[in-house]
Write an enzyme that holds these catalytic residues in place. Structure first.
Site, PDB file in Angstrom:
ATOM      1  N   ARG A  30      -2.692   4.766  -2.849  1.00 40.52           N
ATOM      2  CA  ARG A  30      -3.076   4.493  -1.457  1.00 40.52           C
ATOM      3  C   ARG A  30      -2.645   3.106  -0.996  1.00 40.52           C
ATOM      4  NH1 ARG A  30      -6.878   8.423   0.851  1.00 40.52           N
ATOM      5  NH2 ARG A  30      -6.528  10.210  -0.466  1.00 40.52           N
ATOM      6  N   ARG A  43       0.240   4.591  13.482  1.00 36.50           N
ATOM      7  CA  ARG A  43      -0.541   5.824  13.534  1.00 36.50           C
ATOM      8  C   ARG A  43      -1.321   5.981  14.846  1.00 36.50           C
ATOM      9  NH1 ARG A  43      -3.112   8.532   9.794  1.00 36.50           N
ATOM     10  NH2 ARG A  43      -3.842   9.526  11.679  1.00 36.50           N
ATOM     11  N   ASP A  79       0.169  14.085   1.869  1.00 38.05           N
ATOM     12  CA  ASP A  79      -1.189  14.355   1.400  1.00 38.05           C
ATOM     13  C   ASP A  79      -1.144  15.569   0.489  1.00 38.05           C
ATOM     14  OD1 ASP A  79      -4.150  13.462   2.001  1.00 38.05           O
ATOM     15  OD2 ASP A  79      -4.147  15.633   1.787  1.00 38.05           O
ATOM     16  N   TYR A 154     -10.620  21.984  -2.251  1.00 38.39           N
ATOM     17  CA  TYR A 154     -10.578  21.957  -0.778  1.00 38.39           C
ATOM     18  C   TYR A 154     -10.481  23.371  -0.200  1.00 38.39           C
ATOM     19  CZ  TYR A 154     -10.185  16.935  -1.143  1.00 38.39           C
ATOM     20  OH  TYR A 154     -10.460  15.625  -1.425  1.00 38.39           O
TER      21      TYR A 154
HETATM   22  O1  1CP Z   1      -0.249   5.288  -0.457  1.00 40.55           O
HETATM   23  C1  1CP Z   1      -0.549   6.451  -0.740  1.00 40.55           C
HETATM   24  O2  1CP Z   1      -1.073   6.724  -1.831  1.00 40.55           O
HETATM   25  C2  1CP Z   1      -0.127   7.456   0.252  1.00 40.55           C
HETATM   26  C3  1CP Z   1      -0.358   8.764   0.375  1.00 40.55           C
HETATM   27  C4  1CP Z   1      -1.537   9.649   0.057  1.00 40.55           C
HETATM   28  C5  1CP Z   1      -1.819  10.269  -1.171  1.00 40.55           C
HETATM   29  C6  1CP Z   1      -1.130  10.056  -2.499  1.00 40.55           C
HETATM   30  C7  1CP Z   1      -2.472  10.121   1.003  1.00 40.55           C
HETATM   31  C8  1CP Z   1      -2.531   9.758   2.419  1.00 40.55           C
HETATM   32  N1  1CP Z   1      -3.262  11.046   0.389  1.00 40.55           N
HETATM   33  C9  1CP Z   1      -2.903  11.144  -0.935  1.00 40.55           C
HETATM   34  C10 1CP Z   1      -3.454  12.038  -1.957  1.00 40.55           C
HETATM   35  C11 1CP Z   1      -4.798  12.618  -1.763  1.00 40.55           C
HETATM   36  N2  1CP Z   1      -5.330  13.184  -0.649  1.00 40.55           N
HETATM   37  C12 1CP Z   1      -5.720  12.764  -2.812  1.00 40.55           C
HETATM   38  C13 1CP Z   1      -5.460  12.351  -4.229  1.00 40.55           C
HETATM   39  C14 1CP Z   1      -5.584  10.891  -4.395  1.00 40.55           C
HETATM   40  C15 1CP Z   1      -6.963  10.313  -4.324  1.00 40.55           C
HETATM   41  O3  1CP Z   1      -7.814  10.729  -5.132  1.00 40.55           O
HETATM   42  O4  1CP Z   1      -7.161   9.394  -3.510  1.00 40.55           O
HETATM   43  C16 1CP Z   1      -6.854  13.389  -2.305  1.00 40.55           C
HETATM   44  C17 1CP Z   1      -8.120  13.756  -3.044  1.00 40.55           C
HETATM   45  C18 1CP Z   1      -6.605  13.654  -0.920  1.00 40.55           C
HETATM   46  C19 1CP Z   1      -7.489  14.338   0.036  1.00 40.55           C
HETATM   47  C20 1CP Z   1      -7.802  13.462   1.181  1.00 40.55           C
HETATM   48  N3  1CP Z   1      -6.915  13.227   2.198  1.00 40.55           N
HETATM   49  C21 1CP Z   1      -8.950  12.673   1.397  1.00 40.55           C
HETATM   50  C22 1CP Z   1     -10.162  12.592   0.472  1.00 40.55           C
HETATM   51  C23 1CP Z   1     -11.324  13.361   1.025  1.00 40.55           C
HETATM   52  C24 1CP Z   1     -12.421  13.560  -0.004  1.00 40.55           C
HETATM   53  O5  1CP Z   1     -12.513  14.670  -0.564  1.00 40.55           O
HETATM   54  O6  1CP Z   1     -13.192  12.618  -0.236  1.00 40.55           O
HETATM   55  C25 1CP Z   1      -8.747  11.965   2.587  1.00 40.55           C
HETATM   56  C26 1CP Z   1      -9.693  11.016   3.259  1.00 40.55           C
HETATM   57  C27 1CP Z   1      -7.458  12.325   3.085  1.00 40.55           C
HETATM   58  C28 1CP Z   1      -6.765  11.811   4.278  1.00 40.55           C
HETATM   59  C29 1CP Z   1      -5.714  10.818   3.979  1.00 40.55           C
HETATM   60  N4  1CP Z   1      -4.626  11.030   3.140  1.00 40.55           N
HETATM   61  C30 1CP Z   1      -3.824   9.921   3.124  1.00 40.55           C
HETATM   62  C31 1CP Z   1      -4.411   8.965   4.018  1.00 40.55           C
HETATM   63  C32 1CP Z   1      -3.812   7.602   4.330  1.00 40.55           C
HETATM   64  C33 1CP Z   1      -5.589   9.538   4.523  1.00 40.55           C
HETATM   65  C34 1CP Z   1      -6.549   8.909   5.505  1.00 40.55           C
HETATM   66  C35 1CP Z   1      -6.369   9.465   6.855  1.00 40.55           C
HETATM   67  C36 1CP Z   1      -5.750   8.580   7.867  1.00 40.55           C
HETATM   68  O7  1CP Z   1      -5.201   7.498   7.624  1.00 40.55           O
HETATM   69  O8  1CP Z   1      -5.810   9.015   9.040  1.00 40.55           O
END
Ligand code: 1CP
Length: 349
Positions: A30, A43, A79, A154
């Site tokens: 992240r 964004r 994602d 999910y």
């Molecule tokens: O820098 C990076 O790592 C960029 C990309 C990235 C990655 C590798 C994003 C962007 N998401 C992910 C993977 C991801 N998505 C995981 C595995 C990694 C981890 O454990 O953190 C998981 C579980 C998700 C699911 C997800 N997507 C969540 C978690 C929800 C929960 O169950 O608690 C969330 C909040 C997202 C949205 C998301 N994905 C990525 C971003 C930057 C965001 C936030 C939304 C936004 O900025 O509007």
């Protein structure tokens, strides 16, 4: 020389391959995203999934943390649910919530209705990876996918979950549906990784963030074979593979055996213990992500402990024990990055 591979001197790739490095490579899960003002700016008014489907935005957002911190690897901005969206599953990523699925998967018919992923579904991914590899030059790009268990959570729960109760109810109570679902998701993950590697990604990470909800026996029986298939498919592409989960202190050996070159260790597990568990593999991690909120000298002292502990591993990539928290001060991550990249790995006596 134009024919030379620009990433050939990468300390990140050397560490993943278990080769000797002159310094510990560092990147952050992240590292792109909400902690960066430049991310919030691009964004503005653009939905999360929308930004994950636009090759120019993906390229810009992936490059932002590389420009700012000079980290040793870029992680592709996307994602774990994006490939499902691309094949037509009705889902959204809601701000402040995460992925939300309109029609949760419960039956064999639900599973059968999910198409397999082909490169045609994700042309924007191919384009973005090509752009990125050209822009990144010597800095390798990490492709990624969500692991079958975490993505299944999910799809079955319909959204984020702490206990994964419905997911595990399917795993224990409807093994035929479970097996079909994890096969389907595993196939999609493998195809998604292949698209990224074919377009130029140098390594892959499989995110099984929620695998820590499982006992070792249940992981071994119901999940590991599916993750192993994804990792084997990635291995055939010739790239090193990182396998990461959270709360997995009793699963690290199995996560390695599933077919990883490097196992991601979260911050709750002492790195020494993680290294002992993964045996003849590398490790990635594992500074507590909240240490960036501590005084700088406290953060750096703990980072030094992580680097020193990592020297016992076959290879060590420095990272946080999970993703960068949104309220992180980028200046602190900048200091941390410089510290890791200049930390002297003097021979030990
Ligand atoms: O820098 C990076 O790592 C960029 C990309 C990235 C990655 C590798 C994003 C962007 N998401 C992910 C993977 C991801 N998505 C995981 C595995 C990694 C981890 O454990 O953190 C998981 C579980 C998700 C699911 C997800 N997507 C969540 C978690 C929800 C929960 O169950 O608690 C969330 C909040 C997202 C949205 C998301 N994905 C990525 C971003 C930057 C965001 C936030 C939304 C936004 O900025 O509007």
């Amino acid at each position: 020389m134009s024919s030379a591979n620009p990433t050939q001197d990468s300390p990140f790739l050397a560490a993943l391959r278990g080769q000797e490095v002159s310094r510990t490579p560092v990147w952050y899960m992240r590292q792109a995203g909400r902690s960066l003002p430049e991310y919030l700016k691009v964004r503005e008014g653009v939905g999360m999934l929308e930004s994950c489907m636009d090759a120019d935005l993906i390229t810009e957002i992936t490059l932002q943390p590389v420009r700012r911190y000079g980290v040793d690897a870029a992680i592709f901005f996307s994602d774990i649910v994006l490939p499902l969206k691309a094949v037509g599953v009705d889902l959204d990523i809601k701000p402040g919530v995460g992925p939300v699925v309109a029609n949760p998967v419960r039956t064999l018919e639900d599973v059968a209705a999910i198409p397999d992923l082909t490169p045609e579904h994700v042309g924007f991914i191919t384009q973005a990876v090509r752009n990125l590899v050209a822009e990144l030059g010597p800095t390798p790009l990490i492709g990624f996918a969500g692991a079958p268990f975490t993505v299944a959570s999910y799809l079955v729960e319909g959204g984020p979950s702490k206990e994964h109760a419905r997911t595990k109810a399917m795993m224990f109570g409807a093994p035929d549906v479970w097996d079909a679902l994890l096969r389907k998701i595993g196939g999609i993950a493998a195809a998604f990784l292949q698209v990224q590697v074919d377009a130029g990604a140098s390594a892959v990470q499989l995110f099984d963030s929620w695998a820590g909800a499982l006992t070792p026996a249940d992981y071994a029986e119901h999940v590991m074979p599916h993750s192993a298939r994804v990792l084997a498919a990635a291995g055939e592409l010739g790239v090193p593979r990182i396998h990461f989960g959270v709360g997995t202190s009793n699963l690290l050996d199995l996560m390695g055996e599933a077919g990883a070159d490097v196992v991601g260790v979260d911050w709750r597990t002492p790195l020494e213990r993680g290294i002992a568990m993964v045996g003849d593999r590398g490790v990635q991690g594992n500074l507590d992500p909240t240490l960036v909120f501590a005084p700088t000298e406290v953060m750096l002292a703990r980072a030094a402990e992580v680097i020193e502990a990592g020297r016992a591993a076959k290879g060590h990539v420095f990272n946080l024990g999970h993703g960068v928290l949104p309220s992180t001060d980028p200046a602190q991550l900048q200091r941390l990055t410089e510290f890791v990249q200049t930390y002297p790995l003097t021979p030990r006596g």
